[in-house]
Design a protein around this motif. Structure first.
Motif, short mmCIF file in Angstrom:
data_model
loop_
_atom_site.label_atom_id
_atom_site.label_comp_id
_atom_site.label_asym_id
_atom_site.label_seq_id
_atom_site.Cartn_x
_atom_site.Cartn_y
_atom_site.Cartn_z
N GLY A 198 -15.84 -0.94 -6.44
CA GLY A 198 -15.78 0.51 -6.32
C GLY A 198 -14.49 0.96 -5.67
O GLY A 198 -13.67 0.15 -5.21
N PHE A 199 -14.28 2.26 -5.60
CA PHE A 199 -13.10 2.84 -4.98
C PHE A 199 -13.22 2.80 -3.46
O PHE A 199 -14.30 3.03 -2.91
CB PHE A 199 -12.89 4.29 -5.44
N LEU A 200 -12.11 2.52 -2.79
CA LEU A 200 -12.05 2.56 -1.34
C LEU A 200 -11.64 3.95 -0.89
O LEU A 200 -11.16 4.77 -1.67
CB LEU A 200 -11.06 1.50 -0.83
N MET A 201 -11.80 4.20 0.41
CA MET A 201 -11.44 5.50 0.96
C MET A 201 -9.93 5.73 0.77
O MET A 201 -9.11 4.94 1.20
CB MET A 201 -11.77 5.56 2.45
N PRO A 202 -9.53 6.81 0.10
CA PRO A 202 -8.10 7.05 -0.14
C PRO A 202 -7.40 7.59 1.10
O PRO A 202 -8.04 8.14 2.01
CB PRO A 202 -8.11 8.08 -1.27
N ASN A 203 -6.08 7.44 1.13
CA ASN A 203 -5.24 8.05 2.15
C ASN A 203 -4.37 9.10 1.49
O ASN A 203 -3.63 8.79 0.54
CB ASN A 203 -4.35 7.01 2.85
N ILE A 204 -4.43 10.32 1.96
CA ILE A 204 -3.67 11.43 1.38
C ILE A 204 -2.96 12.15 2.52
O ILE A 204 -3.56 12.41 3.56
CB ILE A 204 -4.59 12.39 0.61
N GLY A 205 -1.68 12.47 2.33
CA GLY A 205 -0.95 13.16 3.38
C GLY A 205 0.43 13.58 2.93
O GLY A 205 0.73 13.62 1.73
N TYR A 206 1.28 13.86 3.91
CA TYR A 206 2.63 14.32 3.61
C TYR A 206 3.58 13.75 4.65
O TYR A 206 3.28 13.70 5.85
CB TYR A 206 2.72 15.86 3.62
N ASP A 207 4.74 13.29 4.18
CA ASP A 207 5.80 12.79 5.03
C ASP A 207 7.10 13.43 4.57
O ASP A 207 7.38 13.51 3.36
CB ASP A 207 5.90 11.27 4.94
N GLU A 208 7.93 13.89 5.52
CA GLU A 208 9.15 14.61 5.15
C GLU A 208 10.11 13.73 4.36
O GLU A 208 10.84 14.22 3.50
CB GLU A 208 9.84 15.13 6.42
N THR A 209 10.10 12.41 4.62
CA THR A 209 10.96 11.49 3.88
C THR A 209 10.29 11.01 2.60
O THR A 209 10.91 10.97 1.53
CB THR A 209 11.33 10.28 4.75
N MET A 210 9.02 10.65 2.69
CA MET A 210 8.30 10.10 1.53
C MET A 210 7.78 11.18 0.61
O MET A 210 7.50 10.91 -0.56
CB MET A 210 7.13 9.24 2.01
N GLY A 211 7.60 12.39 1.11
CA GLY A 211 7.02 13.46 0.32
C GLY A 211 5.51 13.44 0.41
O GLY A 211 4.92 12.90 1.35
N ALA A 212 4.86 14.03 -0.60
CA ALA A 212 3.39 13.98 -0.67
C ALA A 212 2.95 12.54 -0.91
O ALA A 212 3.51 11.84 -1.74
CB ALA A 212 2.91 14.89 -1.79
#
Length: 745
Positions: A198-212
């Motif tokens: 099954g799918f694991l808990m996703p990580n979603i966020g924003y970084d000024e260098t990496m972007g979304a």
């Protein structure tokens, strides 16, 4: 005519014979027994029985209890009413009424509620058992929280449940307490304690260098002894990162692991766009005492871990502050008297410089080692180490001045032979143990591709370092020590026990003046014992402890004197204090101090002080103090060399709210003060811990110096993380926002 039987227990044996032909033409016989127990059992028909009062029915690992049970011995159908309870290793449920077929393992239930493994609470208006492990439910609710009004739950119009896997929820809502929060047309919820695909808990966020940022991973578990994880890391300012992880357990000791990541990084500050990391940790034992190992951790470039460590898929990748990597293939044989290893190994270390970065590599092809601490010889312990290494040392200086990666390369190859032996004999007396020890070592470096040009040196006592010709050099040394361990002396005072221990160590090794960088061009200093320490010292250790009911205090003190040292004869003072009182107050304080002023060549400098105090009282705690020294040997100290780090952290836990903060410094330090230390990182967090979920926010600020293809600059990273956890669904540390401040040097 119905007959009434006044038996306490009525035992039914229903023997079913069946056969199954598989690929091996094997025939299996199975006997199935049902046990019915009640205060009163009455036969009401040819195959019908009525059980009343404290009814217990056991069948196929399932236990049903009720006030009344109707049982059909021909169809094996059971109808239970009145305080019905159903228990098995996977479930513990209560129902108003159930109809159940013991043979087919199917049935229906009304107004059911209870627990499913491992910690899920379920209630439903109707439940239909469609097979040994499968159910359908209507008008139902499931949660990992207890209580009549759980802190969070999932409600559904209908659902499908497999107690060995997942529950499929149709037209579901996520509830906070009793209030609907989110509508989900279809949702899969894990209800098994075993690992499942099954799918694991996703990580979603924003970084000024990496972007979304979005990290999505899918877990595949074909069997209990092997599984895989595949994932995608999406970074709007960098690209798409492919991720893969595999695990396989052949036996308790033979295990295999591999993880890899790759990204075509179009926003990289490194000197390449195709960037990757591979981690592998494998051991295979074909026969007893024989081990085959393939281990490694490698990256494509020196900035990879800085950019992608926070999002790594590997279970072994931790913070690699040294930027050090390796790969090895090893064959090892072990018994009581010998430990033989033959391996190929490559070590790689990246370092920042003022003009770019360096890549230092040490290749052993091969390395052969025979060593062991032999304990099977009567009265004597023997430690020995015999080794051969074909060494290639490669040092590459990369410059950031253009994309063409200009570089300077040097390479040094040689053969190295080593031998070391130690003999020690513990002698037990009534009050103490005397352990004399003697050791001797020899190293030969030959076939060097760079000429040796250092002066010969012989110790006035024993030992020497000398060259035989431009490509061959040798070293030998030896020493002895004597340890007196006074056995524990104690007295029991009733309310506490007091004990005292004393240890005295006499050590001697010859004084060898190793060539230094100021007097030579080439001197081997690549492996352990290429440079050896020397001393002629006596040291004393005192240990005392008080142990009471629910509390204890322990104090250690060690001090020594080196007769051979030309200065700084007094060895570091080492003090340790540990205490605990009823679990509410714990303390650990260490002092390991030697003030030298100036660093001496080839001499470790020990400057260490740490203090951690934890006070717990009605769920309150405070943590203060942490001051550490990393124990490295430093040469040619520069303004960019740090030998000391310091950190102060504190926290408080009030009811369910946890507040924490820390401040970290680093720098060059010689006087046990904060002079010369500069702030490196600091941050804080707030966290709310409920019974089965938690939510919080963490902020970190890190100061660093970065070398890139565009130049050298100071960088401040300000990152904010959302900390989120739901029991049953997992937890996540989501980087929701970051700010990067850069200033050219």
């Amino acid at each position: 005519m119905a007959a009434e039987m006044k038996y306490k227990i009525l035992l039914f044996f229903i023997s079913i014979f069946f056969y199954h032909i598989n690929a091996f033409a094997q025939i299996n016989n199975t006997d199935i027994s049902y046990i019915l127990e009640a205060d009163q059992v009455t036969q009401v028909g040819e195959n019908m029985y009525e059980a009343v009062g404290n009814v217990v029915l056991k069948a196929k690992g399932l236990t049903i209890t009720a006030e009344k049970v109707m049982y059909n011995s021909a169809t094996t159908e059971v109808q239970a009413d009145g305080n019905v309870k159903i228990e098995s290793p996977e479930q513990k449920l209560e129902a108003g009424k159930i109809v159940y077929n013991l043979n087919a393992e199917t049935g229906t239930a009304e107004d059911i509620q209870g627990f499913l493994a491992p910690f899920n609470y379920l209630c439903a208006k109707n439940m239909n058992k469609t097979g040994p492990t499968t159910f359908t439910v209507t008008d139902a609710k499931i949660s990992a929280c207890s209580g009549s009004v759980p802190e969070w739950s999932l409600s559904m119009y209908e659902g499908k449940l497999n107690i060995d896997g997942y529950m499929q929820l149709n037209h579901a809502t996520v509830n906070i307490y009793d209030s609907p929060f989110i509508y989900v047309p279809k949702f899969f919820y894990p209800v098994s304690s075993n690992k499942k695909t099954g799918f694991l808990m996703p990580n979603i966020g924003y970084d000024e260098t990496m972007g979304a940022i979005g990290n999505f991973q899918y877990f595949i578990a074909p069997d209990i002894n092997y599984d895989f994880t595949i994932g995608l890391g999406l970074y709007s300012e960098r690209g798409v990162q492919e991720q893969f992880e595999a695990r396989y357990a052949h036996s308790e000791e033979s295990k295999f692991y591999f993880a890899a990541e790759h990204i075509k990084d179009f926003g990289s500050e490194a000197d390449m766009q195709s960037r990757w990391r591979a981690t592998f940790k494998n051991q295979y034992i074909p026969v007893n005492n024989l081990y085959i190992n393939l281990n490694g951790d490698y990256v494509s470039d020196y900035l990879y871990i800085r950019d992608y460590d926070d999002y790594s898929i590997s279970m072994f990748n931790k913070k690699n502050y040294q930027n050090m990597f390796f790969g090895e293939l090893k064959l090892k044989y072990v018994n009581d008297y010998i430990d033989t290893q033959i391996f190929y190994r490559r070590d790689m270390l990246y370092r920042d410089t003022t003009t770019g970065y360096t890549q230092n590599q040490l290749v052993r092809m091969p390395s052969i080692r025979v060593n062991k601490i032999v304990k099977e010889i009567p009265y004597v312990f023997l430690e020995y180490d015999l080794s051969y290494d074909r060494l290639v040392s490669k040092n590459t200086q990369y410059y950031y001045t253009s994309l063409n990666k200009p570089k300077d390369e040097t390479e040094w190859a040689m053969n190295r032979f080593g031998a070391y032996g130690r003999l020690y004999v513990p002698i037990d007396a009534k009050f103490l143990t005397i352990t004399p020890s003697a050791y001797i070592g020899y190293i030969r470096w030959q076939d060097s591709s760079l000429p040796f040009n250092f002066n010969d040196y012989y110790s006035p006592d024993f030992g020497g370092i000398y060259t035989l010709n431009d490509s061959t050099a040798e070293k030998y040394w030896g020493g002895a020590d004597l340890t007196l361990t006074v056995k524990e002396i104690y007295k029991d005072y009733g309310i506490f026990r007091h004990s005292i221990q004393n240890n005295i160590t006499l050590s001697y090794s010859p004084k060898l003046k190793h060539p230094t960088v100021n007097t030579i061009t080439n001197y081997p200093n690549l492996l352990f014992n290429d440079v050896t320490s020397y001393q002629s010292s006596i040291s004393y250790e005192f240990i005392t402890s008080l142990i009471g009911k629910g509390w204890n205090v322990e104090f250690k003190a060690e001090q020594g004197y080196d007769f051979m040292a030309e200065k700084n004869n007094v060895l570091p003072l080492k003090l340790k204090l540990k205490a605990s009182v009823l679990g509410y107050l714990t303390n650990s304080t260490e002092l390991n101090y030697k003030h030298t002023g100036e660093f001496e060549e080839n001499e470790p400098k020990i400057q260490y002080f740490s203090n951690t105090t934890t006070l717990r009282f009605f769920k309150y705690f405070f943590v203060t103090g942490s001051y550490t020294y990393n124990g490295a040997v430093y040469k040619n100290i520069t303004s960019n060399t740090y030998n000391t780090t310091a950190q102060i952290s504190s926290g408080i836990n009030i009811w369910r709210i946890v507040l924490q903060g820390y401040y970290n410094w680093s720098g060059y330090n010689t006087d046990m003060s904060f002079n010369g230390l500069i702030p490196k990182s600091y941050g804080g967090s707030v966290l709310y811990n409920a019974e089965c979920w938690s939510l919080g926010l963490n902020a970190e600020i890190t100061n660093s110096i970065v070398n890139s293809i565009d130049g050298r600059y100071n960088k401040n990273d300000i990152k904010f993380f959302l900390l989120f956890s739901l029991r049953g669904l997992g937890d996540s540390n989501i980087q929701v926002f970051s700010i990067n401040q850069e200033e050219p040097i």
